[in-house]
Structures are given as structure tokens and as C-alpha cells.
Design a protein around this motif. Sequence first.
Motif, PDB file in Angstrom:
ATOM      1  N   ARG A 235      32.494  36.289  41.413  1.00  0.00           N
ATOM      2  CA  ARG A 235      32.150  37.169  42.519  1.00  0.00           C
ATOM      3  C   ARG A 235      30.681  37.092  42.914  1.00  0.00           C
ATOM      4  NH1 ARG A 235      35.237  41.130  43.587  1.00  0.00           N
ATOM      5  NH2 ARG A 235      34.375  40.744  45.643  1.00  0.00           N
ATOM      6  N   SER A 236      29.985  36.008  42.521  1.00  0.00           N
ATOM      7  CA  SER A 236      28.590  35.901  42.946  1.00  0.00           C
ATOM      8  C   SER A 236      28.134  34.467  43.178  1.00  0.00           C
ATOM      9  CB  SER A 236      27.656  36.563  41.922  1.00  0.00           C
ATOM     10  OG  SER A 236      27.586  35.817  40.725  1.00  0.00           O
ATOM     11  N   THR A 237      28.887  33.489  42.702  1.00  0.00           N
ATOM     12  CA  THR A 237      28.430  32.098  42.794  1.00  0.00           C
ATOM     13  C   THR A 237      28.907  31.393  44.048  1.00  0.00           C
ATOM     14  OG1 THR A 237      30.353  31.251  41.593  1.00  0.00           O
ATOM     15  CG2 THR A 237      28.433  31.907  40.269  1.00  0.00           C
ATOM     16  N   GLY A 238      29.971  31.918  44.666  1.00  0.00           N
ATOM     17  CA  GLY A 238      30.598  31.223  45.786  1.00  0.00           C
ATOM     18  C   GLY A 238      31.783  30.390  45.358  1.00  0.00           C
ATOM     19  N   ALA A 239      32.276  30.603  44.137  1.00  0.00           N
ATOM     20  CA  ALA A 239      33.462  29.879  43.657  1.00  0.00           C
ATOM     21  C   ALA A 239      34.657  30.184  44.551  1.00  0.00           C
ATOM     22  CB  ALA A 239      33.776  30.274  42.212  1.00  0.00           C
ATOM     23  N   THR A 240      35.434  29.157  44.866  1.00  0.00           N
ATOM     24  CA  THR A 240      36.629  29.348  45.695  1.00  0.00           C
ATOM     25  C   THR A 240      37.922  29.015  44.962  1.00  0.00           C
ATOM     26  OG1 THR A 240      36.673  27.084  46.571  1.00  0.00           O
ATOM     27  CG2 THR A 240      35.314  28.705  47.747  1.00  0.00           C
ATOM     28  N   ASP A 241      37.845  28.221  43.885  1.00  0.00           N
ATOM     29  CA  ASP A 241      39.085  27.667  43.339  1.00  0.00           C
ATOM     30  C   ASP A 241      39.208  27.823  41.833  1.00  0.00           C
ATOM     31  OD1 ASP A 241      41.564  26.403  43.937  1.00  0.00           O
ATOM     32  OD2 ASP A 241      40.803  24.535  43.066  1.00  0.00           O
ATOM     33  N   ILE A 242      38.589  28.872  41.282  1.00  0.00           N
ATOM     34  CA  ILE A 242      38.775  29.172  39.860  1.00  0.00           C
ATOM     35  C   ILE A 242      39.892  30.200  39.756  1.00  0.00           C
ATOM     36  CG2 ILE A 242      37.716  30.075  37.764  1.00  0.00           C
ATOM     37  CD1 ILE A 242      35.017  29.171  38.862  1.00  0.00           C
ATOM     38  N   LEU A 243      40.949  29.853  39.044  1.00  0.00           N
ATOM     39  CA  LEU A 243      42.072  30.770  38.867  1.00  0.00           C
ATOM     40  C   LEU A 243      41.821  31.612  37.629  1.00  0.00           C
ATOM     41  CD1 LEU A 243      44.897  31.777  39.691  1.00  0.00           C
ATOM     42  CD2 LEU A 243      45.847  30.003  38.193  1.00  0.00           C
ATOM     43  N   THR A 244      41.678  32.901  37.824  1.00  0.00           N
ATOM     44  CA  THR A 244      41.488  33.795  36.694  1.00  0.00           C
ATOM     45  C   THR A 244      42.781  34.542  36.407  1.00  0.00           C
ATOM     46  OG1 THR A 244      40.318  35.724  35.855  1.00  0.00           O
ATOM     47  CG2 THR A 244      40.589  35.579  38.243  1.00  0.00           C
ATOM     48  N   LEU A 245      43.087  34.667  35.128  1.00  0.00           N
ATOM     49  CA  LEU A 245      44.252  35.439  34.722  1.00  0.00           C
ATOM     50  C   LEU A 245      43.827  36.774  34.124  1.00  0.00           C
ATOM     51  CD1 LEU A 245      46.311  32.532  33.079  1.00  0.00           C
ATOM     52  CD2 LEU A 245      46.441  33.415  35.414  1.00  0.00           C
ATOM     53  N   GLY A 246      42.546  37.120  34.285  1.00  0.00           N
ATOM     54  CA  GLY A 246      42.029  38.331  33.675  1.00  0.00           C
ATOM     55  C   GLY A 246      42.082  39.562  34.566  1.00  0.00           C
ATOM     56  N   GLU A 247      42.388  39.399  35.850  1.00  0.00           N
ATOM     57  CA  GLU A 247      42.480  40.546  36.755  1.00  0.00           C
ATOM     58  C   GLU A 247      43.818  41.243  36.525  1.00  0.00           C
ATOM     59  OE1 GLU A 247      42.738  43.415  38.768  1.00  0.00           O
ATOM     60  OE2 GLU A 247      40.840  42.467  39.320  1.00  0.00           O
ATOM     61  N   PRO A 248      43.821  42.476  35.990  1.00  0.00           N
ATOM     62  CA  PRO A 248      45.085  43.098  35.581  1.00  0.00           C
ATOM     63  C   PRO A 248      46.033  43.425  36.718  1.00  0.00           C
ATOM     64  CG  PRO A 248      43.271  44.659  35.390  1.00  0.00           C
ATOM     65  CD  PRO A 248      42.662  43.322  35.676  1.00  0.00           C
ATOM     66  N   ARG A 249      45.515  43.598  37.952  1.00  0.00           N
ATOM     67  CA  ARG A 249      46.393  43.959  39.060  1.00  0.00           C
ATOM     68  C   ARG A 249      47.241  42.791  39.559  1.00  0.00           C
ATOM     69  NH1 ARG A 249      41.755  46.994  39.641  1.00  0.00           N
ATOM     70  NH2 ARG A 249      41.894  49.086  40.562  1.00  0.00           N
ATOM     71  N   ILE A 250      46.709  41.590  39.462  1.00  0.00           N
ATOM     72  CA  ILE A 250      47.343  40.444  40.126  1.00  0.00           C
ATOM     73  C   ILE A 250      48.792  40.229  39.715  1.00  0.00           C
ATOM     74  CG2 ILE A 250      47.226  37.948  40.499  1.00  0.00           C
ATOM     75  CD1 ILE A 250      45.182  39.581  42.084  1.00  0.00           C
ATOM     76  N   PRO A 251      49.150  40.223  38.415  1.00  0.00           N
ATOM     77  CA  PRO A 251      50.564  40.007  38.073  1.00  0.00           C
ATOM     78  C   PRO A 251      51.507  41.016  38.718  1.00  0.00           C
ATOM     79  CG  PRO A 251      49.184  39.789  36.126  1.00  0.00           C
ATOM     80  CD  PRO A 251      48.310  40.347  37.213  1.00  0.00           C
ATOM     81  N   PHE A 252      51.062  42.266  38.852  1.00  0.00           N
ATOM     82  CA  PHE A 252      51.903  43.308  39.438  1.00  0.00           C
ATOM     83  C   PHE A 252      51.969  43.182  40.954  1.00  0.00           C
ATOM     84  CE2 PHE A 252      50.442  44.762  35.356  1.00  0.00           C
ATOM     85  CZ  PHE A 252      51.565  45.344  34.801  1.00  0.00           C
ATOM     86  N   TYR A 253      50.846  42.848  41.563  1.00  0.00           N
ATOM     87  CA  TYR A 253      50.841  42.673  43.003  1.00  0.00           C
ATOM     88  C   TYR A 253      51.642  41.434  43.406  1.00  0.00           C
ATOM     89  CZ  TYR A 253      47.087  46.198  43.300  1.00  0.00           C
ATOM     90  OH  TYR A 253      46.342  47.352  43.232  1.00  0.00           O
ATOM     91  N   VAL A 254      51.527  40.367  42.628  1.00  0.00           N
ATOM     92  CA  VAL A 254      52.321  39.155  42.903  1.00  0.00           C
ATOM     93  C   VAL A 254      53.817  39.465  42.775  1.00  0.00           C
ATOM     94  CG1 VAL A 254      52.922  36.879  41.989  1.00  0.00           C
ATOM     95  CG2 VAL A 254      50.519  37.480  42.383  1.00  0.00           C
ATOM     96  N   ARG A 255      54.179  40.266  41.781  1.00  0.00           N
ATOM     97  CA  ARG A 255      55.585  40.663  41.650  1.00  0.00           C
ATOM     98  C   ARG A 255      56.085  41.293  42.950  1.00  0.00           C
ATOM     99  NH1 ARG A 255      56.914  45.524  37.616  1.00  0.00           N
ATOM    100  NH2 ARG A 255      55.421  46.495  39.055  1.00  0.00           N
ATOM    101  N   HIS A 256      55.280  42.177  43.526  1.00  0.00           N
ATOM    102  CA  HIS A 256      55.689  42.851  44.759  1.00  0.00           C
ATOM    103  C   HIS A 256      55.768  41.878  45.930  1.00  0.00           C
ATOM    104  CE1 HIS A 256      55.823  45.913  47.930  1.00  0.00           C
ATOM    105  NE2 HIS A 256      54.879  45.213  48.536  1.00  0.00           N
ATOM    106  N   PHE A 257      54.711  41.128  46.168  1.00  0.00           N
ATOM    107  CA  PHE A 257      54.650  40.299  47.373  1.00  0.00           C
ATOM    108  C   PHE A 257      55.605  39.105  47.314  1.00  0.00           C
ATOM    109  CE2 PHE A 257      50.261  42.212  47.695  1.00  0.00           C
ATOM    110  CZ  PHE A 257      50.562  42.998  48.800  1.00  0.00           C
TER     111      PHE A 257
END
Length: 306
Positions: A235-257
Motif C-alpha cells: 500500500r505504499s510502493t506502487g505494487a500492482t501484482d503481488i497477491l496477498t493471502l493475508g487480508e482476512p476479508r478477501i476469502p469471504f468477499y470472493v465467496r460472495h462475488f
Amino acid sequence: MSEAQRELTITPDGAFSLAAAASFGFGPNTGRPRPDGDSMSLAFVADDLAHHAAAYLTQDADGVLNCRIYGDAEPERVVAQVRRVLSLDQSGSAWAEVGARDPVIGRLQSELPGLRPVLFHSPYEAAAWAILSQRRHRTQATAVRKRLSAAHGRVFQLPGGEREAFPTPSELLQIDSFPSLEPQRIERLHAIARAALAGQLDPARLLAMPSDAAMAALLQLPGIGPTYAGLILLRSTGATDILTLGEPRIPFYVRHFYGLKQPATPAELATLAEAWRPFRTWTCVLIRVAGDRDGLAWEPQSGGGR
């Protein structure tokens, strides 16, 4: 009012909404102002780490950004930094191609037009925020940052109001005590300042490293654990393509969408994310913003938050 040093324009490549950027809902809004109508004001430590800079931005009907630059830093370098902060240093056309490949992402892009990640002003400021915000409510940490910046950084009088820029690393090293900052926290802030001056928090350097190596390097900083190391890198370097699995919301939001029965597993996320290249980081941000917008339920995992 501070006198503008230069007025420049930024023409986005592809869709970009300044209003969406100004109201960006998580992460770096702790270190920048809330939206003010159709404008956005930023005050920050310049990438040279020796000067302060500020920018007052508006967007015209054609999508072009008008940028008034304040401070003593080199204007062109300040604009380059603003472009990184607003993710305008990347191709919006290439980002749109992700939505063309993945209909779910295409729909979210259309529902949130012109949204791009808004970053912390620099890895230095992101790391300092990590130290300030540990074991504190965000509101309290923001207030401490504001007072610290007013006392030891620089205050700019902009058309959008008064904005405080965080102390430079050299200024931060001169602080021996400050209300609401206990000695250990000041020691850790000093360590961040020294690391920045040594080039360890240079955004280009961190981006050039393999992500695992960059994370390992950030974890060597006193007081920086995995959550905040990921915050700095993503969130500060300008990275565009690093996949992080540490964001706890993403698995639940992906389930919904994506209509999954259970929260997405790491393997499922990795498979879906192949279509998101080279914007896997941006895609996760988009999913996070859309899920928060919709008030989706999620179950936080153990560990520190941001």
C-alpha cells in the motif's frame, strides 16, 4: 495561504475518478484529508526525504487533473510521487483488460468507475504510521500523527484548508519525547527514520526485490510484524501484482462475488487470480472496496489489524 510553486496537469491513462480517490475508504485515509467537494489536498514528505511537499488537485470534465504544487521539493518529482500515490503511474487501459477477462471484476469496475488504489505517501510514512497505530484505535493514532506533524513537520495552507505534513526522517530523529508517544515507540520511529535515510524504504528498491525478500527485509524493522510489513509493501510502493493471502476479508468477499459455497481457499484464490495478472494487488483492493461498500459479512482471523 501557502504560495503554489507550480501548476501542472496529469492526464490519466484510462478511467480515473478523483472523487473516488478522495473518498477511498481504508488504509491511507488515516494519513490524508477526507474529500472536500471535487478537490483533494495532500501534504507529505517528498521522496527525497529532505523536503515537504503539498498538492491541491481538481479534475476537469475531460478527466484531466490540475495539480498545484507547494513546498521546496522539485515539482516534477512531486508530481511523480502524486502519480504513484493515486496509482496514476500505471495503465488504466491494461487494468480494464482484467475486467474484460473476468466478468466479475468487469462488473465491479463498472460499479466503481475510475477507482484505483490510493497509497500511503511513501514506504517511510507507511512504516511510521504502522508504529503510531499499533495497539491504538485509528482515530487516536490519526490525532497523534496530526499533532506530531504540526509540531515537527510542516503545515501547509491550501485552498482546501490546512494540511499537516509528517516530519522528515531527520526531523523525526530530533524528537526525544512527545505526548502520547512512549519511549519504546519513539525508539521504533527513530529506527524507521534511520532505515529510510539508509535507503531501505525506497519504493523502487522494495518493488525491485522479490516480494518474499521485500517482506523479510521489512520484518527486520523494529515493531513491524507481518501485517504491517504487508501494508508497507502493498500500500505504499506502487505494487500492482503481488497477491496477498493475508487480508482476512478477501476469502469471504470472493465467496460472495463468485458465488462460492465457502470462503475461498488459498488455492482457489491463486487460481482465480491468474486472470487478474498483472493487477492482482489492484483486484484485491477492488474486491475489498466493493465488499465493504456492500456491507458483506466476514470473520477476522487472529492477529493485528490495520
